[in-house]
Write an enzyme that holds these catalytic residues in place. Structure first.
Site, mmCIF file in Angstrom:
data_model
loop_
_atom_site.group_PDB
_atom_site.id
_atom_site.type_symbol
_atom_site.label_atom_id
_atom_site.label_comp_id
_atom_site.label_asym_id
_atom_site.label_seq_id
_atom_site.Cartn_x
_atom_site.Cartn_y
_atom_site.Cartn_z
ATOM 1 N N ASP A 13 0.767 -1.373 -0.204
ATOM 2 C CA ASP A 13 -0.113 0.159 0.018
ATOM 3 C C ASP A 13 0.861 1.171 0.125
ATOM 4 O O ASP A 13 1.837 1.184 0.652
ATOM 5 C CB ASP A 13 -0.864 -0.074 1.234
ATOM 6 C CG ASP A 13 -2.079 1.219 1.107
ATOM 7 O OD1 ASP A 13 -2.380 1.355 -0.005
ATOM 8 O OD2 ASP A 13 -2.849 1.304 2.345
ATOM 9 N N GLY A 14 0.278 2.312 -0.697
ATOM 10 C CA GLY A 14 1.117 3.692 -0.564
ATOM 11 C C GLY A 14 1.632 4.107 -1.800
ATOM 12 O O GLY A 14 2.079 5.226 -1.975
ATOM 13 N N ASN A 15 1.214 3.389 -2.886
ATOM 14 C CA ASN A 15 1.864 4.001 -4.380
ATOM 15 C C ASN A 15 1.332 5.145 -4.575
ATOM 16 O O ASN A 15 2.132 6.248 -5.008
ATOM 17 C CB ASN A 15 1.412 3.023 -5.365
ATOM 18 C CG ASN A 15 2.024 1.500 -5.440
ATOM 19 O OD1 ASN A 15 3.126 1.398 -4.504
ATOM 20 N ND2 ASN A 15 1.572 0.674 -6.086
ATOM 21 N N GLY A 16 -0.077 5.485 -4.367
ATOM 22 C CA GLY A 16 -0.544 6.963 -4.922
ATOM 23 C C GLY A 16 -0.157 7.867 -3.806
ATOM 24 O O GLY A 16 0.153 8.997 -4.463
ATOM 25 N N ARG A 17 0.261 7.397 -2.667
ATOM 26 C CA ARG A 17 0.489 8.752 -1.722
ATOM 27 C C ARG A 17 1.866 8.984 -1.985
ATOM 28 O O ARG A 17 2.479 10.329 -1.767
ATOM 29 C CB ARG A 17 0.304 8.267 -0.176
ATOM 30 C CG ARG A 17 -1.137 8.590 0.326
ATOM 31 C CD ARG A 17 -1.494 8.103 1.250
ATOM 32 N NE ARG A 17 -1.769 6.551 1.368
ATOM 33 C CZ ARG A 17 -1.466 5.715 2.270
ATOM 34 N NH1 ARG A 17 -1.004 6.090 3.380
ATOM 35 N NH2 ARG A 17 -1.717 4.316 1.959
ATOM 36 N N HIS A 30 2.328 3.798 -9.143
ATOM 37 C CA HIS A 30 2.231 2.226 -9.409
ATOM 38 C C HIS A 30 3.339 1.648 -10.177
ATOM 39 O O HIS A 30 3.966 0.475 -9.990
ATOM 40 C CB HIS A 30 0.808 1.825 -10.256
ATOM 41 C CG HIS A 30 -0.129 2.128 -9.425
ATOM 42 N ND1 HIS A 30 -0.420 1.643 -8.052
ATOM 43 C CD2 HIS A 30 -1.530 2.793 -9.620
ATOM 44 C CE1 HIS A 30 -1.595 2.319 -7.396
ATOM 45 N NE2 HIS A 30 -2.188 2.667 -8.544
ATOM 46 N N SER A 58 -7.428 -6.212 -5.298
ATOM 47 C CA SER A 58 -8.487 -6.712 -4.623
ATOM 48 C C SER A 58 -9.612 -6.861 -5.389
ATOM 49 O O SER A 58 -9.821 -5.947 -6.439
ATOM 50 C CB SER A 58 -8.689 -6.149 -3.363
ATOM 51 O OG SER A 58 -9.155 -4.787 -3.486
ATOM 52 N N GLU A 60 -12.223 -5.396 -4.439
ATOM 53 C CA GLU A 60 -12.915 -4.193 -4.459
ATOM 54 C C GLU A 60 -12.094 -3.156 -5.324
ATOM 55 O O GLU A 60 -12.683 -1.995 -5.572
ATOM 56 C CB GLU A 60 -12.893 -3.798 -3.063
ATOM 57 C CG GLU A 60 -13.808 -4.439 -1.946
ATOM 58 C CD GLU A 60 -13.079 -6.087 -1.606
ATOM 59 O OE1 GLU A 60 -11.947 -6.087 -1.898
ATOM 60 O OE2 GLU A 60 -13.974 -6.762 -1.463
ATOM 61 N N LEU A 124 11.856 -20.108 -4.364
ATOM 62 C CA LEU A 124 11.052 -19.127 -3.878
ATOM 63 C C LEU A 124 9.572 -19.352 -4.625
ATOM 64 O O LEU A 124 9.429 -19.214 -5.710
ATOM 65 C CB LEU A 124 11.324 -17.532 -3.952
ATOM 66 C CG LEU A 124 10.529 -16.656 -3.294
ATOM 67 C CD1 LEU A 124 10.423 -16.499 -1.791
ATOM 68 C CD2 LEU A 124 10.676 -15.299 -3.918
ATOM 69 N N SER A 187 -7.906 -5.557 4.754
ATOM 70 C CA SER A 187 -8.339 -5.163 3.699
ATOM 71 C C SER A 187 -9.011 -6.500 2.752
ATOM 72 O O SER A 187 -8.551 -6.368 1.528
ATOM 73 C CB SER A 187 -7.336 -4.508 2.726
ATOM 74 O OG SER A 187 -7.171 -3.111 3.381
HETATM 75 C C1 FPP Z 1 -2.077 0.429 -3.279
HETATM 76 O O1 FPP Z 1 -1.412 1.421 -3.346
HETATM 77 C C2 FPP Z 1 -1.609 -0.378 -4.232
HETATM 78 C C3 FPP Z 1 -2.225 -1.096 -5.134
HETATM 79 C C4 FPP Z 1 -3.687 -1.225 -5.266
HETATM 80 C C5 FPP Z 1 -1.645 -1.918 -6.342
HETATM 81 C C6 FPP Z 1 -0.572 -2.665 -6.175
HETATM 82 C C7 FPP Z 1 0.182 -2.575 -7.097
HETATM 83 C C8 FPP Z 1 1.500 -2.753 -7.659
HETATM 84 C C9 FPP Z 1 2.843 -2.773 -6.469
HETATM 85 C C10 FPP Z 1 2.138 -2.593 -8.799
HETATM 86 C C11 FPP Z 1 1.672 -3.773 -9.825
HETATM 87 C C12 FPP Z 1 1.964 -4.871 -9.345
HETATM 88 C C13 FPP Z 1 2.700 -6.009 -10.070
HETATM 89 C C14 FPP Z 1 2.548 -7.253 -9.210
HETATM 90 C C15 FPP Z 1 3.165 -5.819 -11.272
HETATM 91 P P1 FPP Z 1 -2.740 2.754 -3.596
HETATM 92 O O2 FPP Z 1 -2.696 2.965 -4.594
HETATM 93 O O3 FPP Z 1 -3.711 2.124 -2.829
HETATM 94 O O4 FPP Z 1 -1.933 3.818 -2.499
HETATM 95 P P2 FPP Z 1 -2.623 4.932 -1.632
HETATM 96 O O5 FPP Z 1 -3.344 4.257 -0.511
HETATM 97 O O6 FPP Z 1 -1.299 5.621 -1.258
HETATM 98 O O7 FPP Z 1 -3.486 5.491 -2.560
#
Ligand code: FPP
Length: 237
Positions: A13-17, A30, A58, A60, A124, A187
């Site tokens: 979690d946290g890509n967006g932030r 992402h 997910s 959702e 792995l 979640s």
């Molecule tokens: C949550 O961050 C992350 C996701 C919903 C997607 C996870 C996906 C990746 C790490 C990239 C693709 C994965 C693979 C295996 C190629 P968020 O966007 O909800 O962050 P936020 O809570 O800060 O908005």
């Protein structure tokens, strides 16, 4: 001797932030997040972890804007195209859990190929949860059990019998869950499988979670006393 969890599950979690903090579009977060999957897989191999299960999408997450869903789907395809040969050589066995029927034929085809081409590996076990929900998994397993056991009363269904019908059949339950991004919730991840998992929540955003933090989480894990319902005295004797 260092106690390394056999199976680590991660909520990335946290890509967006991470992106927002840098005034960048969420998609860039992402992309960075996908690149970090590779580093974390390597770090887990280096630490001697046997099973790694990552929550990528997910049931959702379809509620997100169409453009973001499409970015994530493209990233999965790119990840598979780029990594499958490396995984083959590095001894990584790749699997997807979740309802893949909702994915495009191209993505389904790439997934199947990656699973088949790495099926003999065992260094792995990398499992990606995509279009996955813990509630879906439990219900789906129950339906499969009922179909496989016609006429058997549902009151005779035991937890161990259900394990065989979950999408994680054959994988041990996770010893440790790591969730990045500062939230402390499950979640709808591996709800059944994580009944006795140690939970670790970190504020670090996924794109910045790396080998050194993983090492300190593993050290933290080594200090847990896992009682599985027993007393301290029973466990320590
Ligand atoms: C949550 O961050 C992350 C996701 C919903 C997607 C996870 C996906 C990746 C790490 C990239 C693709 C994965 C693979 C295996 C190629 P968020 O966007 O909800 O962050 P936020 O809570 O800060 O908005």
């Amino acid at each position: 001797m260092k106690l390394v969890p056999k199976h680590i599950a991660m909520i990335m979690d946290g890509n967006g932030r991470w992106a927002k903090k840098r005034l960048l579009p969420r998609a860039v977060g992402h992309v960075k997040g996908a690149a970090n999957v590779r580093s974390v897989v390597q770090a887990c191999t280096d630490q001697g972890v046997d099973y790694l299960t990552l929550f990528a999408f997910s049931t959702e997450n379809w509620r997100r804007p169409e453009e973001e869903v499409s970015t994530l789907m493209d990233l999965f395809i790119q990840y598979l195209d780029k990594e499958v040969n490396e995984m083959k050589e590095a001894g990584i066995r790749f699997r997807i859990i979740g309802d893949r029927s909702a994915f495009t034929p191209t993505l389904q085809d790439r997934i199947l190929r990656a699973e088949q081409e790495t099926s003999h590996n065992s260094k792995l076990h990398l499992t990606i949860a995509a279009n996955y929900g813990g509630k879906w998994d439990i219900l789906n397993a129950t339906h499969l059990w009922a179909v496989a056991n016609p006429g058997v009363p549902v009151s005779s269904l035991e937890p161990a019998a259900l394990d065989a019908y979950l999408s994680t059949a054959g994988l041990p339950d996770p010893d440790l869950l790591i969730r990045t991004g500062g939230e402390s919730r499950m979640s709808n991840f591996l709800l059944w499988q994580m009944a006795y998992t140690e939970l670790y929540f970190t504020d670090t955003f996924w794109p910045e979670f790396g080998a050194s933090e993983l090492e300190s989480v593993i050290e933290w894990f080594g200090k847990r006393v896992r009682r599985f319902g027993k007393t301290d005295e029973q466990v320590l004797s």
